[in-house]
Design a protein around this motif. Structure first.
Motif, PDB file in Angstrom:
ATOM      1  N   CYS A   7      56.070  41.653 -15.409  1.00 44.92           N
ATOM      2  CA  CYS A   7      54.581  41.249 -15.136  1.00 44.92           C
ATOM      3  C   CYS A   7      54.084  42.397 -14.444  1.00 44.92           C
ATOM      4  O   CYS A   7      54.632  43.049 -13.756  1.00 44.92           O
ATOM      5  CB  CYS A   7      54.568  39.880 -14.339  1.00 44.92           C
ATOM      6  SG  CYS A   7      52.797  39.688 -13.883  1.00 44.92           S
ATOM      7  N   ALA A  21      57.459  38.790 -18.025  1.00 47.73           N
ATOM      8  CA  ALA A  21      55.977  38.552 -18.703  1.00 47.73           C
ATOM      9  C   ALA A  21      56.297  37.794 -19.997  1.00 47.73           C
ATOM     10  O   ALA A  21      57.325  37.564 -20.469  1.00 47.73           O
ATOM     11  CB  ALA A  21      55.730  39.999 -19.453  1.00 47.73           C
ATOM     12  N   LYS A  25      52.688  39.448 -24.291  1.00 39.06           N
ATOM     13  CA  LYS A  25      51.558  39.694 -23.193  1.00 39.06           C
ATOM     14  C   LYS A  25      52.257  40.455 -22.152  1.00 39.06           C
ATOM     15  O   LYS A  25      53.309  40.962 -22.246  1.00 39.06           O
ATOM     16  CB  LYS A  25      51.245  38.347 -22.544  1.00 39.06           C
ATOM     17  CG  LYS A  25      50.872  37.306 -23.494  1.00 39.06           C
ATOM     18  CD  LYS A  25      49.299  36.748 -23.426  1.00 39.06           C
ATOM     19  CE  LYS A  25      48.840  35.726 -24.286  1.00 39.06           C
ATOM     20  NZ  LYS A  25      47.770  34.965 -23.865  1.00 39.06           N
ATOM     21  N   ARG A  27      51.594  39.922 -18.737  1.00 43.38           N
ATOM     22  CA  ARG A  27      51.358  39.077 -17.528  1.00 43.38           C
ATOM     23  C   ARG A  27      52.327  38.007 -17.696  1.00 43.38           C
ATOM     24  O   ARG A  27      52.712  37.514 -18.613  1.00 43.38           O
ATOM     25  CB  ARG A  27      50.248  38.516 -17.183  1.00 43.38           C
ATOM     26  CG  ARG A  27      49.242  39.635 -16.940  1.00 43.38           C
ATOM     27  CD  ARG A  27      49.341  40.472 -15.488  1.00 43.38           C
ATOM     28  NE  ARG A  27      48.457  41.462 -15.279  1.00 43.38           N
ATOM     29  CZ  ARG A  27      48.445  42.651 -15.265  1.00 43.38           C
ATOM     30  NH1 ARG A  27      49.601  43.322 -15.291  1.00 43.38           N
ATOM     31  NH2 ARG A  27      47.391  43.607 -14.930  1.00 43.38           N
ATOM     32  N   ARG A  29      53.464  33.769 -16.613  1.00 45.77           N
ATOM     33  CA  ARG A  29      52.742  32.764 -16.807  1.00 45.77           C
ATOM     34  C   ARG A  29      51.853  32.120 -15.678  1.00 45.77           C
ATOM     35  O   ARG A  29      50.710  31.572 -15.706  1.00 45.77           O
ATOM     36  CB  ARG A  29      53.684  31.316 -17.146  1.00 45.77           C
ATOM     37  CG  ARG A  29      54.757  31.076 -15.892  1.00 45.77           C
ATOM     38  CD  ARG A  29      55.635  30.265 -16.434  1.00 45.77           C
ATOM     39  NE  ARG A  29      56.606  29.570 -15.211  1.00 45.77           N
ATOM     40  CZ  ARG A  29      56.423  29.036 -14.219  1.00 45.77           C
ATOM     41  NH1 ARG A  29      55.262  28.402 -14.366  1.00 45.77           N
ATOM     42  NH2 ARG A  29      57.059  28.758 -13.043  1.00 45.77           N
ATOM     43  N   GLY A  33      49.345  34.836 -18.417  1.00 43.38           N
ATOM     44  CA  GLY A  33      49.946  35.114 -19.706  1.00 43.38           C
ATOM     45  C   GLY A  33      50.074  33.731 -20.472  1.00 43.38           C
ATOM     46  O   GLY A  33      50.559  33.662 -21.469  1.00 43.38           O
ATOM     47  N   LYS A  35      49.481  30.430 -22.460  1.00 47.40           N
ATOM     48  CA  LYS A  35      48.399  29.923 -23.207  1.00 47.40           C
ATOM     49  C   LYS A  35      47.294  29.506 -23.072  1.00 47.40           C
ATOM     50  O   LYS A  35      47.326  28.282 -22.057  1.00 47.40           O
ATOM     51  CB  LYS A  35      49.169  28.899 -24.052  1.00 47.40           C
ATOM     52  CG  LYS A  35      48.489  28.855 -25.427  1.00 47.40           C
ATOM     53  CD  LYS A  35      49.101  27.805 -26.481  1.00 47.40           C
ATOM     54  CE  LYS A  35      48.371  27.414 -27.765  1.00 47.40           C
ATOM     55  NZ  LYS A  35      48.999  26.905 -28.541  1.00 47.40           N
TER      56      LYS A  35
END
Length: 78
Positions: A7, A21, A25, A27, A29, A33, A35
């Protein structure tokens, strides 16, 4: 897991986040990052009320100039 990208966020202590990450993405979660996380694609908050549109800013600027001129005129009569 050890070779996955990390990240890019910084912790409160200033150290980089050590979580992996989310795939595709930059980043993890926890830092955006996941959804559905993050702001919407377009900035709908700025156009919701129109306070920061170019026309509104210009109108406020003109109004301030007019008020300043009125104050100067009133000060001349004192």
């Amino acid at each position: 897991m050890l070779t996955s990208a990390r990240c890019g966020a910084k912790t409160r202590a200033g150290a980089p986040c050590r979580s992996p990450a989310v795939s595709g993405k930059m980043r993890c979660r926890m830092h955006g990052g996941a959804k559905g996380s993050g702001a919407p694609k377009s900035n709908r908050n700025a156009i919701k009320h129109g306070f920061f549109t170019r026309e509104a800013i210009d109108e406020r600027r003109d109004l301030r100039k007019l008020l300043s001129a009125c104050r100067e005129t009133l000060d001349e009569f004192k």
